[in-house]
Design an enzyme around this catalytic site. Structure first.
Site, mmCIF file in Angstrom:
data_model
loop_
_atom_site.group_PDB
_atom_site.id
_atom_site.type_symbol
_atom_site.label_atom_id
_atom_site.label_comp_id
_atom_site.label_asym_id
_atom_site.label_seq_id
_atom_site.Cartn_x
_atom_site.Cartn_y
_atom_site.Cartn_z
ATOM 1 N N PHE A 39 0.859 -1.183 0.000
ATOM 2 C CA PHE A 39 0.000 0.000 0.000
ATOM 3 C C PHE A 39 0.894 1.231 0.000
ATOM 4 O O PHE A 39 1.723 1.406 0.893
ATOM 5 C CB PHE A 39 -0.912 0.033 1.232
ATOM 6 C CG PHE A 39 -1.834 1.229 1.246
ATOM 7 C CD1 PHE A 39 -3.081 1.167 0.642
ATOM 8 C CD2 PHE A 39 -1.441 2.419 1.846
ATOM 9 C CE1 PHE A 39 -3.929 2.278 0.634
ATOM 10 C CE2 PHE A 39 -2.278 3.534 1.843
ATOM 11 C CZ PHE A 39 -3.522 3.457 1.235
ATOM 12 N N ASP A 78 9.384 2.736 1.654
ATOM 13 C CA ASP A 78 8.206 3.473 2.101
ATOM 14 C C ASP A 78 8.066 3.306 3.611
ATOM 15 O O ASP A 78 7.586 2.282 4.089
ATOM 16 C CB ASP A 78 6.969 2.941 1.365
ATOM 17 C CG ASP A 78 5.678 3.632 1.776
ATOM 18 O OD1 ASP A 78 5.671 4.325 2.807
ATOM 19 O OD2 ASP A 78 4.664 3.454 1.076
ATOM 20 N N LYS A 118 2.843 10.316 8.549
ATOM 21 C CA LYS A 118 2.221 9.809 9.774
ATOM 22 C C LYS A 118 2.914 10.312 11.039
ATOM 23 O O LYS A 118 2.820 11.482 11.368
ATOM 24 C CB LYS A 118 2.094 8.283 9.713
ATOM 25 C CG LYS A 118 1.047 7.838 8.663
ATOM 26 C CD LYS A 118 0.662 6.413 8.823
ATOM 27 C CE LYS A 118 -0.389 5.995 7.796
ATOM 28 N NZ LYS A 118 -1.716 6.530 8.105
ATOM 29 N N THR A 160 2.285 24.081 -4.325
ATOM 30 C CA THR A 160 2.204 25.387 -3.675
ATOM 31 C C THR A 160 2.839 25.385 -2.291
ATOM 32 O O THR A 160 3.677 26.225 -1.974
ATOM 33 C CB THR A 160 0.733 25.836 -3.574
ATOM 34 O OG1 THR A 160 0.191 25.944 -4.878
ATOM 35 C CG2 THR A 160 0.637 27.189 -2.874
#
Length: 493
Positions: free
Chosen positions: A210, A319, A350, A374
């Site tokens: 994931f 990851d 997280k 941005t």
């Protein structure tokens, strides 16, 4: 009495002295309750009313409970109905120091910090004058060893998205021989989504992985169909991730064979895609597959995976969105693997409160605006993270994670022996732990009953229950969790 009794139990079973136990008590708030307290049905009437109101405005079927964040404290979550839960899930592994930590509550009393929060800049264009120092003193202070670049982002998905872009730009830069000039054909065809400006390149991910729900990341997410249905996806490769037999020490040979089988397929898939004109620029992998079922792999698997990537000229992306910032007992989970050199890219979010990724400067695109948006993160989150890292260091929270993790894991293994028909395959590192139930229905019942008994936990994959407590979760909290889990298992029909 409960606190004193549990301290005595710790001394006898885990050789923790009363002085050490008292010291641990200061880690979490002294205002914490003694344990969970459930006053209504779960969900309660107020929660049901709020859910009805929210559902009239947006899709809210994923909502479990509404929180009272004024009353939530430390390791305890209080819902809208006044029910108090021991939180072993912490907002999907995202709360490093529990709720309303005193060190964080005062963060924006400082007027300078408050101004940084409200004058949120476009960091890629108008950063504050202290931004280089913020990056150096906060994010780079915990950077993976040997990695010297940082990009800040908002969340895990956009961290992975921009890591993919960075890797693909690096790969194309290599193909051009380091020439930073683009041809007129490249400039024109990229605007038509055609080659050579929009080349065929791919990112290899693993079955069960994931990596986010945004469009590019979604092509590498392989955990549940509901994440991906109806969305077009890239033709990017997938390889099997090891599925181990437990206990690990009783299945060494079978698990080594599983490693070898999976690694062989990784190498084969990279070759296949390279030959088919869709070369693999990067491989992304979680140190522990989280959403997909808490599947783990050995240090040897990761060492050999890195070797394959290096031999194929492919970037290795680790990851660490869910595993980063301490829950496995090290700052970064991949540190358990003794890799001969750092990964090429490490993504995070997280518990780090902000998103982003670390990389070596050879991966930095030579042109501006290529990895850009941005805000590119939020300085306010770094102000909070600076305090989080200070608490982790001053209170030795990585040691707390390892001590509590041992208490939890030992207790889960004992429950596995007591209830072998209900739980199996206890696994994980630190307090980043999980276990399986025999079926999805059984797993969901155990998880729902835990909630009714005052414990918030999470599920993942098809049959796993996962633990994701805060770093301040101590052995006393582990004892409460294990007692309630045992009570819950005894009443499963």
């Amino acid at each position: 009495m409960l606190r004193k009794g549990f301290a005595t139990l710790l001394e006898k079973k885990f050789l923790v002295t009363s002085a050490q136990y008292s010291k641990k008590l200061s880690i979490s708030s002294p205002l914490e309750p003694e344990g969970p307290s459930i006053k209504t049905t779960v969900p309660g009437p107020k929660t049901k009313k709020l859910l009805k109101e929210l559902s009239a405005l947006q899709q809210a079927d994923s909502v479990q409970l509404f929180a009272d964040y004024d009353k939530s404290i430390g390791n305890y979550f209080v819902d809208a109905d006044g029910n108090t839960f021991l939180d072993a899930f912490t907002q999907i592994s995202s709360v490093p120091l529990g709720y309303n930590h005193p060190e964080l509550l005062t963060t924006f009393d400082d007027k300078h910090n408050l101004r940084e929060l409200i004058n949120r800049p476009a960091l890629g264009v108008f950063p504050a004058q202290n931004w280089p120092d913020r990056l150096k003193n906060v994010l780079m202070s915990v950077a993976p060893n040997g990695v010297n670049g940082i990009a800040t982002m908002m969340c895990g998905s956009c961290s992975n998205e921009n890591a993919y872009k960075t890797v693909m730009m690096w790969y194309r830069n290599k193909q051009r021989g380091g020439n930073v000039d683009f041809t007129p054909e490249e400039l024109a065809t990229c605007m038509l989504n055609q080659q050579p400006g929009s080349p065929n390149l791919s990112i290899l991910s693993f079955k069960g992985g994931f990596h986010g729900r945004t469009f590019g990341a979604l092509s590498t997410t392989r955990s549940k169909p509901i994440h991906k249905l109806d969305c077009p996806a890239f033709d990017w490769p997938v390889a099997p991730f090891p599925r181990y037999k437990y206990p690990l020490d009783q299945h060494v040979s079978e698990n080594q064979q599983e490693d070898a089988k999976c690694l062989e397929q990784v190498a084969d898939v990279i070759e296949k895609y390279n030959k088919n004109g869709n070369p693999v620029a990067g491989v992304i992998v979680e140190p522990i597959q989280s959403e997909g079922g808490d599947h783990e792999a050995s240090p040897e698997f990761f060492q050999k995976l890195q070797k394959i990537c290096q031999s194929k000229g492919v970037a290795l992306i680790i990851d660490e969105v869910q595993t980063g910032c301490g829950p496995t007992g090290k700052m970064w989970c991949y540190e358990h693997f003794n890799l001969p050199c750092p990964p090429d890219v490490v993504t995070f979010s997280k518990k780090m409160l902000t998103g982003g990724f670390y990389f070596n400067t050879e991966f930095r695109p030579p042109q501006a605006y290529r990895v850009f948006n941005t805000w590119m993160g939020d300085p306010g989150k770094l102000i909070l993270l600076e305090r989080v890292l200070k608490v982790i260091k001053s209170q030795n929270l990585l040691n707390v994670v390892n001590e509590t993790g041992k208490t939890l894991k030992d207790g889960l293994l004992e429950l596995e022996k007591e209830f072998p028909h209900l739980i199996n395959s206890v696994r994980g590192r630190g307090t980043f732990l999980s276990f399986n139930a025999p079926t999805t229905d059984c797993r969901d019942k155990i998880n729902a009953d835990l909630k009714k008994n005052g414990i918030l936990s999470g599920t993942c994959g098809e049959i796993a229950i996962r633990l994701r407590p805060a770093l301040i979760f101590q052995p006393k909290h582990a004892g409460i969790y294990l007692d309630i889990l045992r009570k819950t298992l005894k009443n499963v029909n």
